[in-house]
Design a protein around this motif. Structure first.
Motif, PDB file in Angstrom:
ATOM      1  N   LEU A   4      -4.177   4.906  -3.000  1.00 20.71           N
ATOM      2  CA  LEU A   4      -3.948   4.460  -1.620  1.00 20.71           C
ATOM      3  C   LEU A   4      -2.976   5.369  -0.860  1.00 20.71           C
ATOM      4  CD1 LEU A   4      -3.750   0.599  -2.219  1.00 20.71           C
ATOM      5  CD2 LEU A   4      -5.699   1.947  -1.432  1.00 20.71           C
ATOM      6  N   GLU A   5      -2.763   6.572  -1.407  1.00 20.02           N
ATOM      7  CA  GLU A   5      -1.906   7.575  -0.766  1.00 20.02           C
ATOM      8  C   GLU A   5      -0.508   7.021  -0.470  1.00 20.02           C
ATOM      9  OE1 GLU A   5      -3.943   9.333   2.536  1.00 20.02           O
ATOM     10  OE2 GLU A   5      -5.651   9.951   1.297  1.00 20.02           O
ATOM     11  N   PRO A   6       0.188   6.593  -1.511  1.00 24.35           N
ATOM     12  CA  PRO A   6       1.507   5.981  -1.313  1.00 24.35           C
ATOM     13  C   PRO A   6       2.570   7.004  -0.937  1.00 24.35           C
ATOM     14  CG  PRO A   6       1.114   6.289  -3.639  1.00 24.35           C
ATOM     15  CD  PRO A   6      -0.172   6.674  -2.942  1.00 24.35           C
ATOM     16  N   GLU A   7       3.662   6.486  -0.399  1.00 26.55           N
ATOM     17  CA  GLU A   7       4.839   7.314  -0.100  1.00 26.55           C
ATOM     18  C   GLU A   7       5.858   7.246  -1.226  1.00 26.55           C
ATOM     19  OE1 GLU A   7       6.212   6.111   3.967  1.00 26.55           O
ATOM     20  OE2 GLU A   7       4.323   4.989   3.861  1.00 26.55           O
ATOM     21  N   LEU A   8       5.839   6.147  -1.981  1.00 25.88           N
ATOM     22  CA  LEU A   8       6.777   5.905  -3.069  1.00 25.88           C
ATOM     23  C   LEU A   8       5.989   5.770  -4.364  1.00 25.88           C
ATOM     24  CD1 LEU A   8       9.552   5.015  -4.286  1.00 25.88           C
ATOM     25  CD2 LEU A   8       9.004   2.686  -3.525  1.00 25.88           C
ATOM     26  N   LEU A   9       6.407   6.540  -5.389  1.00 25.92           N
ATOM     27  CA  LEU A   9       5.750   6.495  -6.691  1.00 25.92           C
ATOM     28  C   LEU A   9       6.770   6.062  -7.737  1.00 25.92           C
ATOM     29  CD1 LEU A   9       3.198   7.148  -8.407  1.00 25.92           C
ATOM     30  CD2 LEU A   9       4.095   9.486  -8.625  1.00 25.92           C
ATOM     31  N   LEU A  10       6.436   5.001  -8.485  1.00 32.75           N
ATOM     32  CA  LEU A  10       7.332   4.474  -9.510  1.00 32.75           C
ATOM     33  C   LEU A  10       6.699   4.702 -10.876  1.00 32.75           C
ATOM     34  CD1 LEU A  10       7.253   1.937  -7.020  1.00 32.75           C
ATOM     35  CD2 LEU A  10       9.533   1.936  -8.031  1.00 32.75           C
ATOM     36  N   LEU A  11       7.479   5.260 -11.801  1.00 25.62           N
ATOM     37  CA  LEU A  11       6.981   5.663 -13.107  1.00 25.62           C
ATOM     38  C   LEU A  11       7.826   5.025 -14.191  1.00 25.62           C
ATOM     39  CD1 LEU A  11       6.851   9.512 -12.324  1.00 25.62           C
ATOM     40  CD2 LEU A  11       4.998   7.868 -11.988  1.00 25.62           C
ATOM     41  N   ASP A  12       7.193   4.303 -15.103  1.00 27.85           N
ATOM     42  CA  ASP A  12       7.904   3.684 -16.217  1.00 27.85           C
ATOM     43  C   ASP A  12       7.627   4.497 -17.477  1.00 27.85           C
ATOM     44  OD1 ASP A  12       9.329   2.028 -17.853  1.00 27.85           O
ATOM     45  OD2 ASP A  12       7.969   0.316 -17.701  1.00 27.85           O
ATOM     46  N   GLU A  13       8.630   5.234 -17.944  1.00 24.46           N
ATOM     47  CA  GLU A  13       8.523   6.097 -19.124  1.00 24.46           C
ATOM     48  C   GLU A  13       7.256   6.957 -19.047  1.00 24.46           C
ATOM     49  OE1 GLU A  13      10.836   6.500 -21.169  1.00 24.46           O
ATOM     50  OE2 GLU A  13      12.042   4.676 -21.307  1.00 24.46           O
ATOM     51  N   PRO A  14       7.160   7.840 -18.044  1.00 28.90           N
ATOM     52  CA  PRO A  14       5.906   8.557 -17.799  1.00 28.90           C
ATOM     53  C   PRO A  14       5.467   9.488 -18.923  1.00 28.90           C
ATOM     54  CG  PRO A  14       7.688   9.474 -16.477  1.00 28.90           C
ATOM     55  CD  PRO A  14       8.203   8.200 -17.067  1.00 28.90           C
ATOM     56  N   THR A  15       6.402   9.980 -19.742  1.00 24.80           N
ATOM     57  CA  THR A  15       6.016  10.913 -20.807  1.00 24.80           C
ATOM     58  C   THR A  15       6.095  10.288 -22.195  1.00 24.80           C
ATOM     59  OG1 THR A  15       8.289  11.779 -20.836  1.00 24.80           O
ATOM     60  CG2 THR A  15       6.669  12.942 -19.463  1.00 24.80           C
TER      61      THR A  15
ATOM     62  N   ARG B 296       0.814  -1.219   0.000  1.00 27.49           N
ATOM     63  CA  ARG B 296       0.000   0.000   0.000  1.00 27.49           C
ATOM     64  C   ARG B 296       0.846   1.265   0.000  1.00 27.49           C
ATOM     65  NH1 ARG B 296      -4.208   0.630   4.617  1.00 27.49           N
ATOM     66  NH2 ARG B 296      -4.460   2.570   3.449  1.00 27.49           N
ATOM     67  N   ARG B 297       2.090   1.131   0.377  1.00 28.36           N
ATOM     68  CA  ARG B 297       2.939   2.309   0.522  1.00 28.36           C
ATOM     69  C   ARG B 297       3.609   2.733  -0.782  1.00 28.36           C
ATOM     70  NH1 ARG B 297       6.509   1.409   5.899  1.00 28.36           N
ATOM     71  NH2 ARG B 297       6.931   3.645   5.550  1.00 28.36           N
ATOM     72  N   PHE B 298       3.371   1.983  -1.871  1.00 31.49           N
ATOM     73  CA  PHE B 298       3.887   2.433  -3.161  1.00 31.49           C
ATOM     74  C   PHE B 298       2.806   2.355  -4.227  1.00 31.49           C
ATOM     75  CE2 PHE B 298       5.182  -2.123  -3.080  1.00 31.49           C
ATOM     76  CZ  PHE B 298       4.609  -2.571  -4.257  1.00 31.49           C
ATOM     77  N   GLY B 299       2.927   3.228  -5.219  1.00 30.79           N
ATOM     78  CA  GLY B 299       2.038   3.237  -6.364  1.00 30.79           C
ATOM     79  C   GLY B 299       2.858   3.199  -7.631  1.00 30.79           C
ATOM     80  N   VAL B 300       2.269   2.658  -8.716  1.00 23.46           N
ATOM     81  CA  VAL B 300       3.021   2.442  -9.956  1.00 23.46           C
ATOM     82  C   VAL B 300       2.231   3.000 -11.141  1.00 23.46           C
ATOM     83  CG1 VAL B 300       4.211   0.761 -11.398  1.00 23.46           C
ATOM     84  CG2 VAL B 300       3.866   0.276  -8.962  1.00 23.46           C
ATOM     85  N   LEU B 301       2.920   3.746 -11.991  1.00 24.04           N
ATOM     86  CA  LEU B 301       2.364   4.175 -13.267  1.00 24.04           C
ATOM     87  C   LEU B 301       3.127   3.431 -14.362  1.00 24.04           C
ATOM     88  CD1 LEU B 301       0.670   5.980 -15.130  1.00 24.04           C
ATOM     89  CD2 LEU B 301       2.435   7.746 -14.882  1.00 24.04           C
ATOM     90  N   PHE B 302       2.439   2.504 -15.029  1.00 23.03           N
ATOM     91  CA  PHE B 302       3.066   1.724 -16.087  1.00 23.03           C
ATOM     92  C   PHE B 302       3.124   2.537 -17.383  1.00 23.03           C
ATOM     93  CE2 PHE B 302       1.348  -1.414 -13.114  1.00 23.03           C
ATOM     94  CZ  PHE B 302       2.466  -2.194 -12.893  1.00 23.03           C
ATOM     95  N   GLN B 303       3.989   2.105 -18.305  1.00 20.56           N
ATOM     96  CA  GLN B 303       4.308   2.910 -19.477  1.00 20.56           C
ATOM     97  C   GLN B 303       3.083   3.291 -20.298  1.00 20.56           C
ATOM     98  OE1 GLN B 303       7.588   1.486 -21.798  1.00 20.56           O
ATOM     99  NE2 GLN B 303       7.165   2.799 -23.510  1.00 20.56           N
ATOM    100  N   GLN B 304       2.206   2.358 -20.577  1.00 19.58           N
ATOM    101  CA  GLN B 304       1.015   2.653 -21.377  1.00 19.58           C
ATOM    102  C   GLN B 304      -0.214   2.938 -20.512  1.00 19.58           C
ATOM    103  OE1 GLN B 304       1.494   3.105 -24.515  1.00 19.58           O
ATOM    104  NE2 GLN B 304       3.582   2.292 -24.509  1.00 19.58           N
ATOM    105  N   GLY B 305      -0.016   3.152 -19.233  1.00 19.34           N
ATOM    106  CA  GLY B 305      -1.129   3.423 -18.331  1.00 19.34           C
ATOM    107  C   GLY B 305      -1.721   2.170 -17.720  1.00 19.34           C
ATOM    108  N   ALA B 306      -1.863   1.108 -18.539  1.00 19.07           N
ATOM    109  CA  ALA B 306      -2.386  -0.193 -18.094  1.00 19.07           C
ATOM    110  C   ALA B 306      -3.743  -0.067 -17.417  1.00 19.07           C
ATOM    111  CB  ALA B 306      -1.383  -0.882 -17.156  1.00 19.07           C
TER     112      ALA B 306
END
Length: 264
Positions: free
Chosen positions: A165-176, A88-98
Motif C-alpha cells: 500500500l506504499e506506506p510511509e512508515l515501515l516497522l520490522l520485528d527482528e528482520p534478519t 494504510r500509511r504504515f506497513g509491518v514485517l513480522f518476525q517470521q514473515g507471517a
C-alpha cells in the motif's frame, strides 16, 4: 532575513506509555518521538517489551495508559474511514514473515490491495509484479507457496506485502532473525535501498548488532521500563548503564561497530 531550519515531521509520538500484564509492569511513563526519514533501532533485554511497543504503535494492542500518535494524529481517533486511511500509511514485517500458508506469494501480496478494494484485478496483478521486483524477486515467484520459499525469500515476500500500500512508515520485528550472515547482509542492503528510494521512516526491533550497526541512524534503548537513551550509536555508547555495556561492550559488539564504521 534569516531562515530557520525545521525538524523532520514527527511520524511516531509516544507519551506516558504504561503497559501491564497482570502484576507485571513492563512500561512506565515511556516517551518516544521518531522523526520522518529516520531508521530507529529499538533494543532492550528479554522481557523489556520491545515487540509489545511495536504492537502498540500499529494498534494491535493498547497500553494501559498513555497516548500513541502517528503522523500527528491520535492512532485510534476519527471515523472508520479515517482510521483505515491512517493504517494504510504504515506497513509491518513480522518476525517470521507471517505469510498466509494457504495463499500463494502473489495472493499474500495482493491481500491488502483486495481488502482495500479500490483497484481492479489487472492493476493488482501489475502491482504484485512491481512489489516483487522492488524486493528483488521474480514475477514468477508470485505462483509459489510459502512452504516452497527459503527463509530469505519468505522475508522478501513478506516485505513486498508490507510495501503493497506504499506506506510511509515501515516497522520490522527482528528482520534478519533466522538468516545466515550472507542473506542477512543482503536483506539489510535491500531495506537500506528501499529507505533511500521511497523516503521511508523505519522502526526495527533487533538484537542483532550487525543489523543495527549497518542500518540505524538512531538507537532507542529500552531499559528500566522506559526509553533510557535515544541517540546515535556513538552517543549511546557513552551512556553509563549495565545493559548498554552488556549489549555493545562485548567482542561481537566491537567487531560489528568497527565493520559499520569501515563501510560507512
Amino acid at each position: 532575513m534569516s531562515t530557520r531550519q525545521t525538524a523532520p515531521p514527527q511520524v511516531v509520538a509516544l507519551r506516558g506509555i504504561v503497559t501491564r500484564f497482570g502484576n507485571n509492569l513492563v512500561h512506565e511513563g515511556l516517551d518516544l518521538d521518531i522523526g520522518g526519514g529516520e531508521i530507529v533501532a529499538l533494543v532492550g533485554g528479554s522481557g523489556s517489551g520491545k515487540t509489545t511497543l511495536l504492537r502498540h504503535i500499529i494498534g494491535l494492542t493498547r497500553p494501559a495508559a498513555g497516548s500513541v500518535r502517528l503522523f500527528g494524529e491520535a492512532l485510534h481517533a476519527g471515523s472508520v474511514h479515517e482510521r483505515l486511511a491512517r493504517q494504510r500509511r504504515f506497513g509491518v514485517l513480522f518476525q517470521q514473515g507471517a505469510l498466509f500458508s494457504a495463499f500463494t506469494v502473489g495472493e499474500n501480496i495482493a491481500f491488502p490491495l483486495r481488502e482495500l478494494g479500490v483497484v481492479s484485478e489487472d492493476e493488482i496483478r501489475d502491482l504484485v509484479a512491481l512489489k516483487l521486483a522492488m524486493v528483488e524477486m521474480a514475477a514468477s515467484d508470485a505462483l509459489l507457496m510459502p512452504a516452497e520459499l527459503s527463509g530469505g525469500m519468505v522475508k522478501r515476500a513478506a516485505l513486498a506485502r508490507a510495501l503493497a500500500l506504499e506506506p510511509e512508515l515501515l516497522l520490522l520485528d527482528e528482520p534478519t532473525a533466522g538468516l545466515d550472515p550472507d542473506r542477512s547482509a543482503s536483506f539489510v542492503r535491500l531495506i537500506l535501498s528501499l529507505h533511500r528510494e521511497l523516503g521511508l521512516t523505519v522502526v526495527l526491533v533487533t538484537h542483532d548488532l550487525d543489523t543495527l550497526a549497518a542500518m540505524a541512524s538512531k538507537v532507542a534503548v529500552l531499559a528500566d521500563r522506559r526509553i533510557l537513551s535515544y541517540a546515535s550509536i556513538e552517543e549511546t555508547l557513552r551512556v553509563d548503564h549495565p545493559f548498554i555495556e552488556r549489549f555493545f561492550g562485548g567482542a561481537h559488539g566491537r567487531r560489528a561497530l568497527a565493520r559499520a564504521k569501515e563501510t560507512g
